[in-house]
Write a protein that holds these residues in place. Structure first.
Motif, PDB file in Angstrom:
ATOM      1  N   LEU A  99       0.833  -1.200   0.000  1.00  0.00           N
ATOM      2  CA  LEU A  99       0.000   0.000   0.000  1.00  0.00           C
ATOM      3  C   LEU A  99       0.872   1.255   0.000  1.00  0.00           C
ATOM      4  O   LEU A  99       1.992   1.251   0.519  1.00  0.00           O
ATOM      5  N   ALA A 100       0.310   2.322  -0.552  1.00  0.00           N
ATOM      6  CA  ALA A 100       1.049   3.587  -0.591  1.00  0.00           C
ATOM      7  C   ALA A 100       1.181   4.193   0.802  1.00  0.00           C
ATOM      8  O   ALA A 100       2.193   4.826   1.114  1.00  0.00           O
ATOM      9  N   GLU A 101       0.182   4.005   1.645  1.00  0.00           N
ATOM     10  CA  GLU A 101       0.179   4.590   2.978  1.00  0.00           C
ATOM     11  C   GLU A 101       1.073   3.775   3.914  1.00  0.00           C
ATOM     12  O   GLU A 101       0.743   2.641   4.272  1.00  0.00           O
ATOM     13  N   GLY A 102       2.211   4.354   4.313  1.00  0.00           N
ATOM     14  CA  GLY A 102       3.096   3.677   5.241  1.00  0.00           C
ATOM     15  C   GLY A 102       3.835   2.501   4.654  1.00  0.00           C
ATOM     16  O   GLY A 102       4.481   1.744   5.381  1.00  0.00           O
ATOM     17  N   SER A 103       3.740   2.307   3.354  1.00  0.00           N
ATOM     18  CA  SER A 103       4.402   1.169   2.688  1.00  0.00           C
ATOM     19  C   SER A 103       4.043  -0.165   3.337  1.00  0.00           C
ATOM     20  O   SER A 103       4.858  -1.088   3.396  1.00  0.00           O
ATOM     21  N   LYS A 104       2.812  -0.261   3.824  1.00  0.00           N
ATOM     22  CA  LYS A 104       2.346  -1.504   4.439  1.00  0.00           C
ATOM     23  C   LYS A 104       2.249  -2.592   3.374  1.00  0.00           C
ATOM     24  O   LYS A 104       1.664  -2.380   2.301  1.00  0.00           O
ATOM     25  N   ALA A 105       2.833  -3.773   3.654  1.00  0.00           N
ATOM     26  CA  ALA A 105       2.859  -4.858   2.678  1.00  0.00           C
ATOM     27  C   ALA A 105       2.156  -6.097   3.222  1.00  0.00           C
ATOM     28  O   ALA A 105       2.206  -6.390   4.430  1.00  0.00           O
ATOM     29  N   PHE A 106       1.497  -6.823   2.310  1.00  0.00           N
ATOM     30  CA  PHE A 106       0.798  -8.060   2.653  1.00  0.00           C
ATOM     31  C   PHE A 106       1.238  -9.157   1.682  1.00  0.00           C
ATOM     32  O   PHE A 106       1.476  -8.897   0.495  1.00  0.00           O
ATOM     33  N   THR A 107       1.308 -10.385   2.190  1.00  0.00           N
ATOM     34  CA  THR A 107       1.584 -11.523   1.322  1.00  0.00           C
ATOM     35  C   THR A 107       0.272 -12.037   0.734  1.00  0.00           C
ATOM     36  O   THR A 107      -0.764 -12.056   1.403  1.00  0.00           O
ATOM     37  N   LEU A 108       0.327 -12.427  -0.523  1.00  0.00           N
ATOM     38  CA  LEU A 108      -0.830 -12.980  -1.228  1.00  0.00           C
ATOM     39  C   LEU A 108      -0.576 -14.454  -1.494  1.00  0.00           C
ATOM     40  O   LEU A 108       0.553 -14.858  -1.779  1.00  0.00           O
ATOM     41  N   ALA A 109      -1.630 -15.247  -1.405  1.00  0.00           N
ATOM     42  CA  ALA A 109      -1.501 -16.691  -1.617  1.00  0.00           C
ATOM     43  C   ALA A 109      -2.642 -17.185  -2.489  1.00  0.00           C
ATOM     44  O   ALA A 109      -3.561 -16.427  -2.846  1.00  0.00           O
ATOM     45  N   GLN A 110      -2.610 -18.469  -2.831  1.00  0.00           N
ATOM     46  CA  GLN A 110      -3.649 -19.031  -3.690  1.00  0.00           C
ATOM     47  C   GLN A 110      -5.022 -18.978  -3.038  1.00  0.00           C
ATOM     48  O   GLN A 110      -6.033 -18.932  -3.731  1.00  0.00           O
ATOM     49  N   ASN A 111      -5.058 -18.996  -1.688  1.00  0.00           N
ATOM     50  CA  ASN A 111      -6.349 -18.963  -0.999  1.00  0.00           C
ATOM     51  C   ASN A 111      -6.792 -17.548  -0.627  1.00  0.00           C
ATOM     52  O   ASN A 111      -7.797 -17.374   0.061  1.00  0.00           O
ATOM     53  N   THR A 112      -6.078 -16.514  -1.061  1.00  0.00           N
ATOM     54  CA  THR A 112      -6.531 -15.144  -0.838  1.00  0.00           C
ATOM     55  C   THR A 112      -7.764 -14.884  -1.700  1.00  0.00           C
ATOM     56  O   THR A 112      -7.765 -15.168  -2.907  1.00  0.00           O
ATOM     57  N   ALA A 113      -8.818 -14.362  -1.079  1.00  0.00           N
ATOM     58  CA  ALA A 113     -10.060 -14.073  -1.803  1.00  0.00           C
ATOM     59  C   ALA A 113     -10.039 -12.637  -2.320  1.00  0.00           C
ATOM     60  O   ALA A 113      -9.528 -11.733  -1.651  1.00  0.00           O
ATOM     61  N   TYR A 114     -10.636 -12.429  -3.508  1.00  0.00           N
ATOM     62  CA  TYR A 114     -10.716 -11.094  -4.114  1.00  0.00           C
ATOM     63  C   TYR A 114     -12.185 -10.750  -4.351  1.00  0.00           C
ATOM     64  O   TYR A 114     -12.947 -11.569  -4.889  1.00  0.00           O
ATOM     65  N   VAL A 115     -12.578  -9.548  -3.941  1.00  0.00           N
ATOM     66  CA  VAL A 115     -13.962  -9.112  -4.111  1.00  0.00           C
ATOM     67  C   VAL A 115     -13.980  -7.685  -4.645  1.00  0.00           C
ATOM     68  O   VAL A 115     -12.991  -6.946  -4.548  1.00  0.00           O
ATOM     69  N   LYS A 116     -15.135  -7.309  -5.211  1.00  0.00           N
ATOM     70  CA  LYS A 116     -15.382  -5.936  -5.643  1.00  0.00           C
ATOM     71  C   LYS A 116     -16.305  -5.265  -4.628  1.00  0.00           C
ATOM     72  O   LYS A 116     -17.242  -5.898  -4.115  1.00  0.00           O
ATOM     73  N   LEU A 117     -16.044  -3.993  -4.362  1.00  0.00           N
ATOM     74  CA  LEU A 117     -16.849  -3.226  -3.419  1.00  0.00           C
ATOM     75  C   LEU A 117     -17.474  -2.050  -4.182  1.00  0.00           C
ATOM     76  O   LEU A 117     -16.794  -1.090  -4.550  1.00  0.00           O
TER      77      LEU A 117
END
Length: 243
Positions: A99-117
């Motif tokens: 993320l741009a804010e604070g350079s916060k980073a997350f790991t993504l995996a095959q079981n990460t879910a993606y949704v639209k808001l």
């Protein structure tokens, strides 16, 4: 011979010859009396002896806070509540989201879910929907909601409520509850949801933000897109892209 002179002595001889003996005139000796008193204990002494000889009874287990507590069950015991982070995508690939804010980073995996808001309004809230509500609890036990995610179904999840760990624009946001529950009724300014303990009234804050959650894809997450990330630690479990 003078028989009278031998009268007493003769009487004793005759008594001895018949096998008799003179009856004692004194009471039993002190030692004998003591023995008798030991043999025949008073009732109070016998009762005390019986009480002392009674085997000790087992005490019941203590109740209340001292009793053994059952182990926690369900998903709450297996994993911690998620953290909610709003931000703007700086970069994203198959395994990492930053993320741009604070350079916060997350790991993504095959079981990460993606949704639209997608943005909605109070008029779009309908009974039977399942909602995720960011709100502050009020003194009268109602909720004042600032953000609501509408979902068409619960996906098998039970209703729940827990203190919310959240970040927005790189800063922590405190004092909110996350409430996941089915909608019982809805109006222009509030809704009623049902938790295990009963119904709860949810009033809308003047700046309420309502979005509808639908299926998304990893391709929706790209630089410049505003996202809501649900994570445990640094692992993203759900990434919602605002559209």
């Amino acid at each position: 011979m003078n028989v009278r002179a031998f009268g007493p002595a003769l009487a004793l001889l005759l008594l001895a010859a018949c096998g008799g003996s003179a009856a004692p005139t004194s009471s039993a000796p002190a030692s004998a009396a003591a023995s008798a008193s030991v043999a025949a204990k008073p009732a109070s002494t016998a009762a005390s002896a019986a009480a002392s000889a009674k085997p000790a009874e087992a005490k019941p287990a203590a109740s209340g806070s001292g009793a053994a507590k059952p182990a926690a069950s369900g998903s709450a015991a297996a994993q911690a509540n998620p953290t909610f982070t709003d931000g703007t995508v700086a970069s994203a690939d198959a395994t990492k989201l930053t993320l741009a804010e604070g350079s916060k980073a997350f790991t993504l995996a095959q079981n990460t879910a993606y949704v639209k808001l997608q943005k909605e309004s109070p008029a779009d809230v309908k009974p039977g929907q399942f909602v995720a509500i960011t709100a502050k609890q009020q003194p009268d036990n109602t909720l004042l909601a600032s953000f609501i995610r509408l979902q068409d179904s619960s996906g098998g999840r039970p209703a729940s409520q827990f203190p919310m760990d959240a970040f927005a624009n790189g800063q922590p946001v405190t004092g909110n509850l996350m409430t996941n529950a089915p909608v019982k009724s809805a109006g222009a300014n509030s809704m009623v949801v049902t938790l295990a303990a009963g119904d709860v009234t949810v009033n809308y804050a003047p700046s309420i933000q309502i979005v509808h959650q639908s299926e998304g894809a990893a391709s929706d997450v790209k630089p410049g897109v505003k996202v809501l990330v649900l994570s445990r630690g640094d692992a993203a479990i759900n990434v919602g892209a605002y559209v």
